[in-house]
Design a protein around this motif. Structure first.
Motif, short mmCIF file in Angstrom:
data_model
loop_
_atom_site.label_atom_id
_atom_site.label_comp_id
_atom_site.label_asym_id
_atom_site.label_seq_id
_atom_site.Cartn_x
_atom_site.Cartn_y
_atom_site.Cartn_z
N ARG A 334 43.68 43.29 41.78
CA ARG A 334 44.39 43.39 41.22
C ARG A 334 45.75 43.74 42.95
NH1 ARG A 334 43.79 48.19 38.85
NH2 ARG A 334 45.88 47.59 37.13
N GLU A 362 50.86 35.66 40.28
CA GLU A 362 50.04 35.47 38.86
C GLU A 362 49.51 34.28 39.02
OE1 GLU A 362 52.13 37.33 35.88
OE2 GLU A 362 51.86 39.33 36.57
N GLU A 367 46.21 39.49 38.78
CA GLU A 367 47.15 40.03 37.88
C GLU A 367 47.72 41.14 39.06
OE1 GLU A 367 46.03 44.72 35.88
OE2 GLU A 367 44.41 42.99 35.82
N THR A 368 48.91 41.83 38.49
CA THR A 368 50.47 41.86 39.36
C THR A 368 50.85 43.48 38.30
OG1 THR A 368 52.17 41.02 38.53
CG2 THR A 368 50.89 39.61 40.84
N PHE A 403 43.88 49.80 42.84
CA PHE A 403 44.82 47.84 43.66
C PHE A 403 43.72 47.27 44.45
CE2 PHE A 403 48.17 49.43 40.86
CZ PHE A 403 48.31 48.03 39.68
#
Length: 447
Positions: A334, A362, A367-368, A403
């Protein structure tokens, strides 16, 4: 130079008396500041835009451009000096019309003059003798003479005789508080001697310094040259960053030391790619036009290739850092993008490399999300429709700490970078913001 044409003489007198009404088409980062500068110069202004949201904001005395103070906007509206409308029929009332619309690139990186051409047709439908039509949009040398003037002359009126045409490149720099529209020297040119006199007279009333040049093509070339200069030098330091990184040398330290030389050096800084409404686009207007003259533009095109490749380099650096520092693949991570705007302390995301970074990361399975205190939500864009509507995450230790890595793409001043070093295990810094602030803590990797 003097004017002898009756139409030009009348307009020149109206400019001197400040009784000429100014119309500004396109009320964005260029048009609205220009409108306010004209008002400060003593003119009444009507602003036109196809976006009803801008008209509603102006009527509500609300500024949406940082360079335009809300109080000044409200004062201009209340005094009747500024009107805003989506109805282009009001152009017939304007004596001077400035075109401040976008000039983007097509998907094939060729000039897209559709906004200029459509605006020219809108003006032509209301064109009358005695008007001065000015193009401020950045474009290739010859556009004013070869594209805009013929559209207007299709009405049967003649440029230089019935009406007048000129070009003056915009020089706005969003977020720069050192200068405003009226204090930035203005390059001006007209199609013919009388148009040139009218251009100098109008802008001389609006800005402190006017710089007349010999032709509209020269004025158009001035704007391209300014931005090509920046694009090429940014490409140079981006390439040096890669070379010095391979040698174990910090490019930011090199630049900081080199800038102590009092002559012969001007500092430019590397980054994750080019953004904004000018530098990523304008050089390609010249490369396109140069083909007509069988002239290569290898230097400019190489700079474009280097700058365009930077988001890919940063993504690779992120993947390598995740693997080396945490043993985690990018595809299972992430990632938080810190800063969506193309430059610090502004809400402008035009051509922002952050959008490209989100797309690339991505595409590799990660996942951003993003955090930007100036951009609460991603607006519609031409290229990144899949990102539309995403909202900035909350600046919170628990949220940010979830994250695997934070990628600093824009170094906004209003960010608690010290807290960030405590919240996340890995930071990839493309702006050298942590070294500049002497911060340590998390694993910080420069990219």
């Amino acid at each position: 130079m003097t004017v002898s044409n009756p139409q030009a003489m009348d307009l020149h007198s109206r400019i001197a008396a400040r009784t000429a009404r100014v119309g500004v088409i396109g009320l964005g980062y260029v048009g609205l500041p220009l409108a306010m500068a004209a008002i400060r110069g003593g003119f009444a202004v009507t602003g036109f835009d196809i976006d009803p949201g801008k008209i509603t904001a102006i009527e509500a005395r609300r500024s949406y451009i940082e360079a335009v103070p809300q109080e000044a906007l409200a004062e201009a509206v209340d005094a009747g000096r500024l009107r805003a409308s989506c109805d282009f029929d009001g152009l017939a009332e304007c004596d001077i019309i400035a075109i401040c619309v976008p000039t983007p690139l097509t998907a094939h990186r060729t000039p897209d003059l559709s906004y200029v051409e459509n605006t020219g047709r809108d003006i032509a439908a209301r064109l009358r003798p005695g008007q001065l039509v000015i193009l401020e949009s950045t474009t290739w040398p010859g556009t004013t003479r070869e594209v805009l003037a013929p559209i207007l002359e299709a009405t049967g009126l003649t440029a230089g005789q019935d009406f007048f045409v000129g070009f003056s490149p915009e020089r706005e720099d969003p977020g720069n508080r050192q200068f405003r529209t009226s204090t930035i020297p203005k390059v001006v040119a007209g199609e013919g001697e009388e148009a040139s006199v009218l251009m100098a007279a109008f802008y001389g009333a609006v800005v402190e310094t006017v710089v007349p040049v010999s032709s509209t093509a020269t004025a158009e070339a001035v704007k391209l040259t300014e931005n090509i200069f920046r694009a090429v030098n940014i490409a140079l330091v981006n390439e040096l960053k890669l070379v010095y990184d391979a040698m174990g040398i910090d490019v930011w330290e090199v630049i900081d030391a080199a800038r102590t030389k009092p002559f012969g050096f001007m500092p430019f800084y590397p980054g994750p790619g080019l953004g904004g409404h000018c530098i990523p686009i304008d050089p390609f207007y010249l490369t396109w036009k140069s083909r007509e003259f069988d002239q290569p533009t290898r230097f400019i095109e190489l700079a474009g290739e280097i700058n365009t490749a930077m988001p890919h380099h940063v993504t690779d650096r992120l993947a390598l850092a995740l693997d080396q520092k945490s043993g985690k693949a990018l595809s299972r991570s992430r990632v938080l993008i810190l800063g969506l705007a193309y430059k610090k302390n502004v809400p402008d995301i035009r051509e922002s490399p952050s959008l490209k970074l989100m797309e690339l990361i991505e595409a590799r399975g990660a996942e951003t999300a993003y955090y930007d205190p100036f951009v609460p939500e991603i607006p519609p864009t031409r290229e990144y429709s899949a990102l539309r509507g995403r909202r900035s995450v909350v600046w919170d230790a628990q949220v940010i700490g979830g994250f695997d890595a934070v990628l600093v793409a824009t170094d906004h001043d209003d960010v608690d970078y010290a807290a960030l070093t405590e919240w996340v295990p890995l930071i990839v810094d493309t702006r050298n913001v942590f070294a500049r602030r002497g911060l340590q803590g998390a694993t910080i990797v420069k990219a």
